[in-house]
Structures are given as structure tokens and as C-alpha cells.
Design an enzyme around this catalytic site. Sequence first.
Site, PDB file in Angstrom:
ATOM      1  CG  ASP A 123      29.559   1.226 -12.291  1.00 47.39           C
ATOM      2  OD1 ASP A 123      28.548   0.532 -12.066  1.00 47.39           O
ATOM      3  OD2 ASP A 123      29.739   2.364 -11.799  1.00 47.39           O
ATOM      4  CD  GLU A 190      25.972   2.204  -7.276  1.00 43.66           C
ATOM      5  OE1 GLU A 190      25.414   2.459  -6.201  1.00 43.66           O
ATOM      6  OE2 GLU A 190      27.214   2.033  -7.368  1.00 43.66           O
TER       7      GLU A 190
END
Length: 492
Positions: A123, A190
Site C-alpha cells: 500500500d 502499513e
Amino acid sequence: MKKVGLSVLGVFSLIVIVALVKGVTHYTDQQYHPKSYITPIVFNEQKAINRLAKAIRIPTVSYDDPENFEPASFNSMASMLVDEFPNIHTAAERTKINDYSLVYKFKGSDPSLKPALFMGHMDVVSVDEITLDKWTHPPFSGTVENGMIYGRGAIDDKSTVMALMEAMEHHLTEGHTLKRTIYFAFGHDEEVGGKQGAKRIAEYFEQSGTKFEFVLDEGGVILKPGMMPNISQEVAIIGVAEKGFMNIRLVVEQDGGHSSTPPEHTGAGIIAQAIVKLENAPFPADLSFTNLTFDKLGSYADFGARVVMSNQWLTAPIVKHVLLSNSKTAASIRTTTAATMLSASSKSNVLPTQSTAVVNFRIMPNHSIDEIKSYVEQVIDDPKVKLEVFMANNASPVSTTEALGYKLLEQTIREFDKNVLVAPYMVQGGTDAKYFYRVSDSIYRFMRVKVDNELLSGMHGIDERIPTDDYIKGIQLFHELIYKTAVVPALG
């Protein structure tokens, strides 16, 4: 009187002599000195660059509001990995965790060797629309130009994910047999804390009883000359710990009413006073991590720095003052306090019934969440201000520099380039690695990219980009680390 003066001069001279001698003798060379050097692997570099560019074009954005999550992008990322790395998807056991995070297992032939875990995250942070016209190239274009790959995730952290996949694909193409089992773990959230991705992955390993010889995640980088004060060479900093994270919401509730008849102190005013109190009472400075880093580099520092750092019985207040004078270095030696959000009335002539502020703390390893809350209560010292703790995790433990994982990383960096110094440090931000201490004591953070202030400003900012040369060298570093770890493994 003359004798007193001579005595004072004698004591002063002795102090100077002791300080100078310590400056010369205190720091010994602690760098690893290679007996041989690595010949980089040869592969189709342009295709590897194009694959990273392709990954950047997939907008795997993490949002604070889970309602904005876009599963299609993460499914596209997973499919792209399958298409681009066929050998991996033939050889590895792939497991999806919580639908979107990925775990790859490359089984080794020797079960007596504890496995190793290499991590990254798929991400990326969002891009503020008001900054779009300031980007040299659109943030999800994956444009390759003038030796740079542009786009969100170019450094943080698709370069890690893709470099690991490139390195392992090359190993499998070469026909290498792994003795030690290797895992890859790629989280999908994250940037918003990792609770749905990395945390679930760590729980998956814990439930299966899997323990790791070491874990390697993102975090450290290679600092270009001038980035490390008083050191003229490049320095590879390896994260051996990371700060904790904690938010405290300050809340003041009142009856409200019309602004023409205010109380002596409105809720907004009480909140403002509380914030000023906190900002005027910063946490004490702690030089332990500064010393951890400098001990590895001291013999390469200029003489003045060696004198100052080796005589902290005398110079500690000066060292702290200098480091605290800059916000970046100040953050490396103390728990930080940052008021980030404020709210009160929605209209200028209405007294607020509820006034709030959010204060963010980045916690040093020698502090805990409970200690921070207690300190805040003590400093504000106002029963009208209620405290609400949220999104909190303690600082990580500190991993040793004597374990196999650190040693392999240190050796490999130096074997690629003996002019790059290596040192441990504390990561000031948060990484997914924080969830994995139940499955390994040896957790490190490093990515092979050379940075200066300009390149760092692009991470989470405008014009995020990675030099193509650094990306290629990152692949070569991971290839060698996997080789040392699993193909011809040192015993853990």
C-alpha cells in the site's frame, strides 16, 4: 592567590589533556572489513525497471477511513505479481492473509535452520489533490525519466516488494536450492497502522509456531555525504528499534451558549492552555541511541566530534543542546510531542460545548504508554481536561547488532561498497516490523536506496521517486542476502 590561579589552570589543563586523549583513543574502528567483494548479478535491468513502474501504476492507496478501501487495486497488484514472476508462483506456497496481504513460503531443505522473513508493504499513502500540478509526472504514472522512476510507492515501499520478487525470481531461474526456508510477507495497510495486514500476518506465524532467525523490513537507508553530521562518507543506517506511537485526545466539555456572555475561560481557551503547557514541558533528552550509532562511526568522524562525543561526562549538555536545536535531530533523542488536531465551536458566535485537541507522541524505547499518559496528566494539571488514549503502541525492543541477521546485512553492504559505513539506529517512524517481536528477537529495517533531504521529501510528499541505479542495486543486495541466508547459509 597566585597559587590558586595556578591550581585552577592546572586542573583546566588536565581536563583538556584528558579530553583530547579520549578524542584520540576512545573510538576504535568497528566497521566490517571485507576479505572479498561481490560481483553483482547480471539480469535484464530495463525489464525490472519496467515492472516496478507497472506496480506504481496500480493505485494501492491506504485511507484512514476504511470505507474508502479499494479492493480492486490490491487484487490487481496480486495478479500482476503472478503474471510477472512465474517461477516464484510455481515454486512458492502463497497464502493470502485477510484477503489482501500476501505471504510466500520458499521451503528449504534443512529443517534444523530457523527460517528468515523478508518484508515489504504494497500500500501507499494518498496524494493531496491540491498538489497534483506540482508533480513532475502524475503520481501513478510510473514514469521513467533521467535515471529516475517517478510515482507514489517508488521508495515507500513498492521498490522493496518488487526488488525482493526480482531477486528470488533470479535465484529460481539460476536453479539454486534453498537450505534455509525463506518467507516473504507483503502487508496491505502499513500506511494506516498495519492492523489488518502485518498484524494478521504476525498472528498467522505465531499460531503456526513459526519462529524466525531474523526479520528484515523497510526503514533504514544509505545517507549521502553530509546527511550524517561530522561524517564525510555515505552511511548505511540499519534500524534496530523503532519509536512507539500514541495519540491523546484532550476533551473539555462546557454548557455552551452565546459568545456575548462567555465564561472566564472557554473550552477552546482551556485546551489552548493545556497544549502550551505540554509544549513548554518537553520530555527529557536521551543520548543512548545517538551513542549507539556514533560508537560504530566514531573512528571515521572528524576530530572535534570525537572529542565532544567521547567526553560526555563533560559535554553531554552541549551535545543535547545542539541536537535539540534542530527538529529532525531533536526527534532522535527524545519522546516528541505534537499537537496536530483542534476542534471547538462550529460558529464564531457560539460557545463550544465540547472542545478537543489531539496530541501525537512518538515514544522512545525507555518510555511506555502509561508513563506518557501519567506525564501528560501531571503537566496539564487541570481536572477540566479529560484524556482519551487511542491508536497507541509502545516502542519496540532493541535488537542486537551481534545476531546473524544484522551481521549478514552489514557484511553484504560493505562487500558491495567498502566506502559505505554501516551503523545501527532507531527508526523514528513506524513500520510493520513492530508486530513481529513474538516470532523473532532479531528484527532489522533497511532498504538499499541512497537519500538526501530532497529525495526524502518526496516520501509521502511531492515527486516521490527512486534512482534506477539504486533500484537495481537493491535487487542485487536482496539477491546476495538470500544467497547468504538460504543457499549457503551461515548457522543461526
